[in-house]
Design a protein around this motif. Structure first.
Motif, PDB file in Angstrom:
ATOM      1  N   ASN A  27     -54.511  38.614 102.602  1.00  0.00           N
ATOM      2  CA  ASN A  27     -55.854  39.148 102.771  1.00  0.00           C
ATOM      3  C   ASN A  27     -56.024  40.539 102.165  1.00  0.00           C
ATOM      4  N   ASP A  28     -55.029  41.024 101.489  1.00  0.00           N
ATOM      5  CA  ASP A  28     -55.078  42.361 100.900  1.00  0.00           C
ATOM      6  C   ASP A  28     -55.836  42.301  99.573  1.00  0.00           C
ATOM      7  N   PHE A  29     -56.976  42.949  99.516  1.00  0.00           N
ATOM      8  CA  PHE A  29     -57.793  42.936  98.304  1.00  0.00           C
ATOM      9  C   PHE A  29     -57.108  43.664  97.151  1.00  0.00           C
ATOM     10  N   GLY A  30     -56.091  44.440  97.430  1.00  0.00           N
ATOM     11  CA  GLY A  30     -55.369  45.160  96.392  1.00  0.00           C
ATOM     12  C   GLY A  30     -54.259  44.344  95.738  1.00  0.00           C
ATOM     13  N   ILE A  31     -53.982  43.170  96.287  1.00  0.00           N
ATOM     14  CA  ILE A  31     -52.923  42.321  95.738  1.00  0.00           C
ATOM     15  C   ILE A  31     -53.562  41.144  95.014  1.00  0.00           C
ATOM     16  N   ARG A  32     -53.438  41.146  93.712  1.00  0.00           N
ATOM     17  CA  ARG A  32     -53.956  40.047  92.894  1.00  0.00           C
ATOM     18  C   ARG A  32     -52.806  39.079  92.634  1.00  0.00           C
ATOM     19  N   PRO A  33     -52.995  37.794  92.905  1.00  0.00           N
ATOM     20  CA  PRO A  33     -51.925  36.824  92.684  1.00  0.00           C
ATOM     21  C   PRO A  33     -51.434  36.774  91.234  1.00  0.00           C
ATOM     22  N   ASP A  34     -52.267  37.171  90.300  1.00  0.00           N
ATOM     23  CA  ASP A  34     -51.863  37.178  88.889  1.00  0.00           C
ATOM     24  C   ASP A  34     -51.510  38.578  88.402  1.00  0.00           C
ATOM     25  N   HIS A  82     -58.666  36.616  95.786  1.00  0.00           N
ATOM     26  CA  HIS A  82     -58.614  36.673  94.320  1.00  0.00           C
ATOM     27  C   HIS A  82     -58.198  35.359  93.666  1.00  0.00           C
ATOM     28  N   GLY A  83     -58.286  34.250  94.344  1.00  0.00           N
ATOM     29  CA  GLY A  83     -57.942  32.976  93.715  1.00  0.00           C
ATOM     30  C   GLY A  83     -56.442  32.731  93.683  1.00  0.00           C
TER      31      GLY A  83
END
Length: 97
Positions: free
Chosen positions: A8-15, A44-45
């Protein structure tokens, strides 16, 4: 086994290229290699590039923006800094999810 990995961390993008993003991909890949079906719930998908985790939400999911935007506007009406809205985003996302 079907597993749900929640980030749920908006700062962590899976890509992304930062350590937390690499960790997310490594853990979900390892779980998939063990034979589990891995679902990823992230604002972030999914990682993309053939990564085995399946996204629960698409990148730019309107439900996320529709959940966070009113909070930011409401706090802004009271002169509260954007930092607080940014800090509250994961809580709103968790509640929505």
């Amino acid at each position: 086994m079907k597993l749900l990995y929640v980030c749920n961390d908006f700062g962590i993008r899976p890509d992304g290229v930062k350590g937390a993003s690499i960790h997310l991909r490594a853990i979900t890949s390892a779980l998939a290699e063990l034979g589990h079906e891995v679902l990823l719930l992230s604002p972030h998908g999914a990682p993309g590039g053939g990564h085995p985790a399946h996204p629960v939400l698409a990148e730019g999911c309107p439900a996320i923006a529709d959940t966070v935007r009113p909070l930011k506007q409401w706090l802004g009406a009271f002169g509260v800094a954007d930092d607080l809205a940014r800090d509250l985003r994961p809580l709103v996302f968790n509640s929505w999810a």
